[in-house]
Design a protein around this motif. Structure first.
Motif, PDB file in Angstrom:
ATOM      1  N   ILE A 102      33.823   6.057   0.520  1.00 12.78           N
ATOM      2  CA  ILE A 102      34.467   5.796  -0.769  1.00 12.78           C
ATOM      3  C   ILE A 102      35.927   5.398  -0.548  1.00 12.78           C
ATOM      4  O   ILE A 102      36.419   4.443  -1.150  1.00 12.78           O
ATOM      5  CB  ILE A 102      34.350   7.015  -1.703  1.00 12.78           C
ATOM      6  CG1 ILE A 102      32.883   7.222  -2.118  1.00 12.78           C
ATOM      7  CG2 ILE A 102      35.248   6.864  -2.926  1.00 12.78           C
ATOM      8  CD1 ILE A 102      32.616   8.552  -2.799  1.00 12.78           C
ATOM      9  N   ALA A 103      36.608   6.117   0.333  1.00 15.00           N
ATOM     10  CA  ALA A 103      38.013   5.818   0.615  1.00 15.00           C
ATOM     11  C   ALA A 103      38.173   4.402   1.164  1.00 15.00           C
ATOM     12  O   ALA A 103      39.085   3.666   0.745  1.00 15.00           O
ATOM     13  CB  ALA A 103      38.582   6.836   1.599  1.00 15.00           C
TER      14      ALA A 103
ATOM     15  N   ASP B 234      36.233   1.888   0.583  1.00 19.50           N
ATOM     16  CA  ASP B 234      35.966   0.959  -0.508  1.00 19.50           C
ATOM     17  C   ASP B 234      37.087   0.926  -1.540  1.00 19.50           C
ATOM     18  O   ASP B 234      37.291  -0.094  -2.197  1.00 19.50           O
ATOM     19  CB  ASP B 234      34.632   1.298  -1.177  1.00 19.50           C
ATOM     20  CG  ASP B 234      33.452   1.006  -0.267  1.00 19.50           C
ATOM     21  OD1 ASP B 234      33.624   0.283   0.738  1.00 19.50           O
ATOM     22  OD2 ASP B 234      32.352   1.506  -0.552  1.00 19.50           O
ATOM     23  N   VAL B 235      37.825   2.024  -1.700  1.00 17.63           N
ATOM     24  CA  VAL B 235      38.966   2.047  -2.617  1.00 17.63           C
ATOM     25  C   VAL B 235      40.107   1.193  -2.050  1.00 17.63           C
ATOM     26  O   VAL B 235      40.751   0.439  -2.776  1.00 17.63           O
ATOM     27  CB  VAL B 235      39.452   3.495  -2.878  1.00 17.63           C
ATOM     28  CG1 VAL B 235      40.810   3.502  -3.546  1.00 17.63           C
ATOM     29  CG2 VAL B 235      38.434   4.248  -3.713  1.00 17.63           C
TER      30      VAL B 235
ATOM     31  N   PHE C 267      31.718   8.213  -6.489  1.00 17.48           N
ATOM     32  CA  PHE C 267      32.682   9.308  -6.549  1.00 17.48           C
ATOM     33  C   PHE C 267      32.140  10.441  -7.424  1.00 17.48           C
ATOM     34  O   PHE C 267      32.280  11.615  -7.081  1.00 17.48           O
ATOM     35  CB  PHE C 267      34.035   8.823  -7.080  1.00 17.48           C
ATOM     36  CG  PHE C 267      35.055   9.907  -7.098  1.00 17.48           C
ATOM     37  CD1 PHE C 267      35.675  10.310  -5.934  1.00 17.48           C
ATOM     38  CD2 PHE C 267      35.378  10.559  -8.277  1.00 17.48           C
ATOM     39  CE1 PHE C 267      36.610  11.337  -5.944  1.00 17.48           C
ATOM     40  CE2 PHE C 267      36.308  11.582  -8.295  1.00 17.48           C
ATOM     41  CZ  PHE C 267      36.928  11.969  -7.123  1.00 17.48           C
TER      42      PHE C 267
ATOM     43  N   ILE D 163      32.929   1.780  -7.711  1.00 15.72           N
ATOM     44  CA  ILE D 163      32.961   2.958  -6.840  1.00 15.72           C
ATOM     45  C   ILE D 163      32.751   4.242  -7.647  1.00 15.72           C
ATOM     46  O   ILE D 163      32.312   5.258  -7.110  1.00 15.72           O
ATOM     47  CB  ILE D 163      34.301   3.009  -6.071  1.00 15.72           C
ATOM     48  CG1 ILE D 163      34.430   1.768  -5.189  1.00 15.72           C
ATOM     49  CG2 ILE D 163      34.419   4.268  -5.231  1.00 15.72           C
ATOM     50  CD1 ILE D 163      35.825   1.521  -4.678  1.00 15.72           C
ATOM     51  N   THR D 164      33.013   4.210  -8.926  1.00 15.27           N
ATOM     52  CA  THR D 164      32.961   5.394  -9.781  1.00 15.27           C
ATOM     53  C   THR D 164      31.664   6.198  -9.664  1.00 15.27           C
ATOM     54  O   THR D 164      31.725   7.424  -9.504  1.00 15.27           O
ATOM     55  CB  THR D 164      33.246   5.013 -11.252  1.00 15.27           C
ATOM     56  OG1 THR D 164      34.522   4.384 -11.308  1.00 15.27           O
ATOM     57  CG2 THR D 164      33.238   6.223 -12.156  1.00 15.27           C
TER      58      THR D 164
ATOM     59  N   GLN E 225      36.018  -4.120  -8.878  1.00 13.65           N
ATOM     60  CA  GLN E 225      35.634  -3.562  -7.581  1.00 13.65           C
ATOM     61  C   GLN E 225      35.843  -2.052  -7.561  1.00 13.65           C
ATOM     62  O   GLN E 225      35.003  -1.310  -7.063  1.00 13.65           O
ATOM     63  CB  GLN E 225      36.443  -4.219  -6.463  1.00 13.65           C
ATOM     64  CG  GLN E 225      36.043  -5.651  -6.196  1.00 13.65           C
ATOM     65  CD  GLN E 225      36.963  -6.290  -5.179  1.00 13.65           C
ATOM     66  OE1 GLN E 225      38.140  -6.542  -5.477  1.00 13.65           O
ATOM     67  NE2 GLN E 225      36.449  -6.531  -4.001  1.00 13.65           N
ATOM     68  N   LEU E 226      36.956  -1.612  -8.095  1.00 15.28           N
ATOM     69  CA  LEU E 226      37.243  -0.177  -8.122  1.00 15.28           C
ATOM     70  C   LEU E 226      36.278   0.556  -9.040  1.00 15.28           C
ATOM     71  O   LEU E 226      35.832   1.660  -8.736  1.00 15.28           O
ATOM     72  CB  LEU E 226      38.687   0.066  -8.548  1.00 15.28           C
ATOM     73  CG  LEU E 226      39.751  -0.418  -7.564  1.00 15.28           C
ATOM     74  CD1 LEU E 226      41.127  -0.338  -8.201  1.00 15.28           C
ATOM     75  CD2 LEU E 226      39.697   0.370  -6.272  1.00 15.28           C
ATOM     76  N   GLU E 227      35.950  -0.071 -10.149  1.00 12.17           N
ATOM     77  CA  GLU E 227      35.047   0.554 -11.109  1.00 12.17           C
ATOM     78  C   GLU E 227      33.648   0.766 -10.523  1.00 12.17           C
ATOM     79  O   GLU E 227      32.971   1.735 -10.838  1.00 12.17           O
ATOM     80  CB  GLU E 227      34.974  -0.288 -12.372  1.00 12.17           C
ATOM     81  CG  GLU E 227      34.397   0.453 -13.550  1.00 12.17           C
ATOM     82  CD  GLU E 227      34.587  -0.347 -14.818  1.00 12.17           C
ATOM     83  OE1 GLU E 227      33.925  -1.391 -14.975  1.00 12.17           O
ATOM     84  OE2 GLU E 227      35.409   0.083 -15.639  1.00 12.17           O
TER      85      GLU E 227
END
Length: 70
Positions: free
Chosen positions: A39-40, A42-43, A12, A8-9, A4-6
């Protein structure tokens, strides 16, 4: 969680690239800030799960995250 975090890359990276090009107007600034806020959110989302915000967050959390108090 890492997947999930990836995901977002790329967003960003786009934010960073657009910021490097410079901010020419208030509208540009507001647009970049809105992108950053998204983005925040989603992080943080993978850490909070689907339940949203904690109903009773701890009043105290140690700096290393190993102790909490209610």
């Amino acid at each position: 969680m890492a997947d999930q975090l990836e995901r977002i890359t790329p967003r960003f990276d786009e934010l960073t690239q657009r910021a490097r090009l410079g901010i020419d107007s208030t509208d540009d600034y507001n647009e970049l800030e809105e992108l950053a806020q998204g983005i925040a959110r989603d992080v943080v989302a993978p850490f909070r799960g689907t339940a949203g915000r904690a109903a009773r967050p701890p009043l105290y959390l140690s700096a290393d995250g190993t102790k909490a108090g209610w």
